[in-house]
Design an enzyme around this catalytic site. Sequence first.
Site, PDB file in Angstrom:
ATOM      1  N   ARG A   1     -19.608  38.726  -2.744  1.00 47.35           N
ATOM      2  CA  ARG A   1     -18.972  39.385  -2.307  1.00 47.35           C
ATOM      3  C   ARG A   1     -17.314  37.279  -2.050  1.00 47.35           C
ATOM      4  NH1 ARG A   1     -17.897  44.076   0.178  1.00 47.35           N
ATOM      5  NH2 ARG A   1     -19.603  45.515   0.481  1.00 47.35           N
TER       6      ARG A   1
ATOM      7  N   LYS B   1     -12.062  60.437  -5.111  1.00 48.09           N
ATOM      8  CA  LYS B   1     -13.559  59.943  -6.566  1.00 48.09           C
ATOM      9  C   LYS B   1     -14.385  60.259  -5.894  1.00 48.09           C
ATOM     10  CE  LYS B   1     -11.464  56.581  -9.296  1.00 48.09           C
ATOM     11  NZ  LYS B   1     -11.453  55.356  -9.590  1.00 48.09           N
TER      12      LYS B   1
ATOM     13  N   HIS C   1      12.097   1.144  -1.583  1.00 46.90           N
ATOM     14  CA  HIS C   1      10.716   0.313  -1.908  1.00 46.90           C
ATOM     15  C   HIS C   1      10.693  -0.809  -2.275  1.00 46.90           C
ATOM     16  CE1 HIS C   1       9.690   4.674  -0.875  1.00 46.90           C
ATOM     17  NE2 HIS C   1       9.289   4.461   0.079  1.00 46.90           N
TER      18      HIS C   1
ATOM     19  N   ARG D   1       4.525   1.418   9.963  1.00 45.23           N
ATOM     20  CA  ARG D   1       5.461   1.681  10.822  1.00 45.23           C
ATOM     21  C   ARG D   1       4.487   2.971  10.632  1.00 45.23           C
ATOM     22  NH1 ARG D   1      11.749   2.569  12.447  1.00 45.23           N
ATOM     23  NH2 ARG D   1      11.640   3.404   9.701  1.00 45.23           N
TER      24      ARG D   1
ATOM     25  N   GLN E   1       0.389  -1.328  -0.101  1.00 42.65           N
ATOM     26  CA  GLN E   1       0.323  -0.192   0.002  1.00 42.65           C
ATOM     27  C   GLN E   1       0.952   1.081  -0.255  1.00 42.65           C
ATOM     28  OE1 GLN E   1      -3.446   1.629   0.995  1.00 42.65           O
ATOM     29  NE2 GLN E   1      -2.456   3.423   1.161  1.00 42.65           N
ATOM     30  N   THR E   2       0.417   2.258  -0.821  1.00 44.56           N
ATOM     31  CA  THR E   2       1.299   3.927  -1.074  1.00 44.56           C
ATOM     32  C   THR E   2       0.310   4.123  -0.961  1.00 44.56           C
ATOM     33  OG1 THR E   2       3.501   4.319  -1.618  1.00 44.56           O
ATOM     34  CG2 THR E   2       2.520   3.013  -3.222  1.00 44.56           C
ATOM     35  N   ARG E   3       0.785   5.975  -1.006  1.00 42.90           N
ATOM     36  CA  ARG E   3       0.011   7.026  -1.651  1.00 42.90           C
ATOM     37  C   ARG E   3       1.191   7.728  -2.057  1.00 42.90           C
ATOM     38  NH1 ARG E   3       1.160   9.099   4.161  1.00 42.90           N
ATOM     39  NH2 ARG E   3       0.699  10.944   3.441  1.00 42.90           N
TER      40      ARG E   3
ATOM     41  N   ILE F   1     -10.419  43.948  -2.212  1.00 42.21           N
ATOM     42  CA  ILE F   1     -10.797  44.445  -1.235  1.00 42.21           C
ATOM     43  C   ILE F   1     -11.280  43.312  -0.013  1.00 42.21           C
ATOM     44  CG2 ILE F   1     -12.352  45.557   0.777  1.00 42.21           C
ATOM     45  CD1 ILE F   1     -13.117  47.442  -1.672  1.00 42.21           C
ATOM     46  N   ALA F   2     -11.491  41.933  -0.771  1.00 42.60           N
ATOM     47  CA  ALA F   2     -11.539  40.156   0.465  1.00 42.60           C
ATOM     48  C   ALA F   2     -12.174  40.788   1.687  1.00 42.60           C
ATOM     49  CB  ALA F   2     -10.609  39.614   0.014  1.00 42.60           C
TER      50      ALA F   2
ATOM     51  N   HIS G   1      10.634   5.027  -3.912  1.00 42.49           N
ATOM     52  CA  HIS G   1      12.057   4.653  -4.508  1.00 42.49           C
ATOM     53  C   HIS G   1      12.430   3.176  -4.544  1.00 42.49           C
ATOM     54  CE1 HIS G   1      11.334   9.441  -4.757  1.00 42.49           C
ATOM     55  NE2 HIS G   1      10.738   8.905  -3.940  1.00 42.49           N
TER      56      HIS G   1
ATOM     57  N   ALA H   1      -0.658   4.880   8.067  1.00 40.95           N
ATOM     58  CA  ALA H   1      -1.528   5.770   8.020  1.00 40.95           C
ATOM     59  C   ALA H   1      -1.899   6.593   8.589  1.00 40.95           C
ATOM     60  CB  ALA H   1      -3.480   5.140   6.996  1.00 40.95           C
TER      61      ALA H   1
END
Length: 575
Positions: free
Chosen positions: A452, A520, A207, A293, A198-200, A478-479, A204, A296
């Site tokens: 907004r 303005k 592994h 080890r 299993q890997t996410r 402006i956020a 290399h 997850a």
Amino acid sequence: MANEPHGGTLKDLIARDAHIYAQLSQEAQSLRDIVLTERQLCDLELILNGGFSPLEGFLTERDYKSVVDTLRLADGTLFPIPITLDVSKEDIGTLNLETGARIVLRDPRDDAALAILTIEDIYQPDKIHEAINVFGADDPAHPSVAYLRNRVKDFYVGGKVQAVQLPTYFDYVALRFTPTELRTHFKKLAWRKVVAFQTRNPMHRAHRELTVRAARELQSNILIHPVVGLTKPGDVDHYTRVRVYEAIMTKYPNGLAHLSLLPLAMRMAGPREAVWHAIIRKNYGVTHFIVGRDHAGPGKNSQGADFYGLYDAQDLVKKYQEELSITMVPFRAMTYVPSLDEYVPEDQVPEGVQTLDLSGSELRKRLQTGASIPDWLSYDPIVRILRESYPPRVKQGFVLFLTGLYNSGKDSIGRALQVVLNQQGGRSVSLLLGETVRAELSSELGFSAEDRHKNIQRIAFVSAELTRSGAAVIAAPIAPYEHSRQAARDSVKALGGSGNNFFLVHVATPLEHCEKTDRKGVYAKARRGEIKGFTGIDDVYEAPSNADITVDITHQTVPEIVHSIMLLLETNGLL
């Protein structure tokens, strides 16, 4: 011989319901529907193809409570992760959801009808209880707890599904095996023992050596079974990872290993997740499963400690190993021995023998800086793939998000930054001024809080698209709201490519100065009531709590401010 499915029968709902496909497809056209989230889509696919056997749908309240409290379904079958379909109160009313109703579940990507759910119950979960029991703590530092808090809706719908079709994919189709297909593959090749990895993450040399050594000790074959659904935020994207897996497969002895992709939405639930992963691999026909080890594990909690113990996952799988009927293979840390030019388990290295190791953080640093990566760590084709997807920081895009009151000077700062960055060269530079975006992208929006927020998310979307292509983006709306700015940051980090390069610049010029220098007369109109909902007058501006840099044109000149921002970029390795 492939391992027996969990619960004794592989729940391949696609095969089970194939004879009524036309009937279900016709019925789906007349039913109300739920468009799935990305996580729900992953869950449904593994329900439909049998990967989650013995499940035949989303958990009812009785099963849900049992899984959360005991790691078992209500009938006693071991199953450690709740598989739920969440809906809002509004969904329940709008869709007339009730016991006995049938509802279509649709793919969010193409609107295809995937399954029909017959509702058995609708219930409101205790999310805090779920977080504590399943993930170990109600701590938002855990990605699944944050997901539970922020994205999961308030009600769960339980019930069995009937399969219309599996999701359609256009990437790596030849590598997407269902449990039935993989079991057939093992049988065709006479693979009697299979150890799954299993890997996410990218793989290399270590592994490769770990899996080959495990296979030889067990006299088995190898299934490289990486997750390509939802993984931990910040992980390498699955396109890059699969190219890496394809490259490393050529380094295995001929006929020893097979690559198959798993469309799983991980929960990063540590020990419970390891048991869940073992069940899934058992359903795919695997006989042995490598458990790492801190398998997850999501990293550090809010107090800076690991969420789970280093060997908690292995201990829990061992506890249920007989019931699981799959043999756990503990992950063995490998280290490179130069004198042998090979990787050896750490516990087998003689005392005094030189070893070499390179941490994951050091590897990422070398990728970011363009520094060399030793050939003993990885293979040249893999390094090339990673460098293509994750260029050095000096070639990565970034977003400078300037927020402040109207007439605070943010527009002038933005224009000056555009000039200086164009002079610097090396990237295209895009300037998204608030008024320009309003005219070109959001002309139909008003100035309500909702509109907004929507405007800021459009800016974030465009910014992410540009920065993913390596551009420098200067956005200067402006956020006024904290949650909108945070959503923009999250969006850019999720979609903006490598580096997560988002910098919030608070232009903290005081209202008095902004109003005094307003040639303005916009503030004057707002004071007279001619403009309603004007930020700083009759609408709030929430000062940022997490700005990367704060500036103020009443104390700094524009050149000084631009210089300080350029130094920020330089400090982060982007110049």
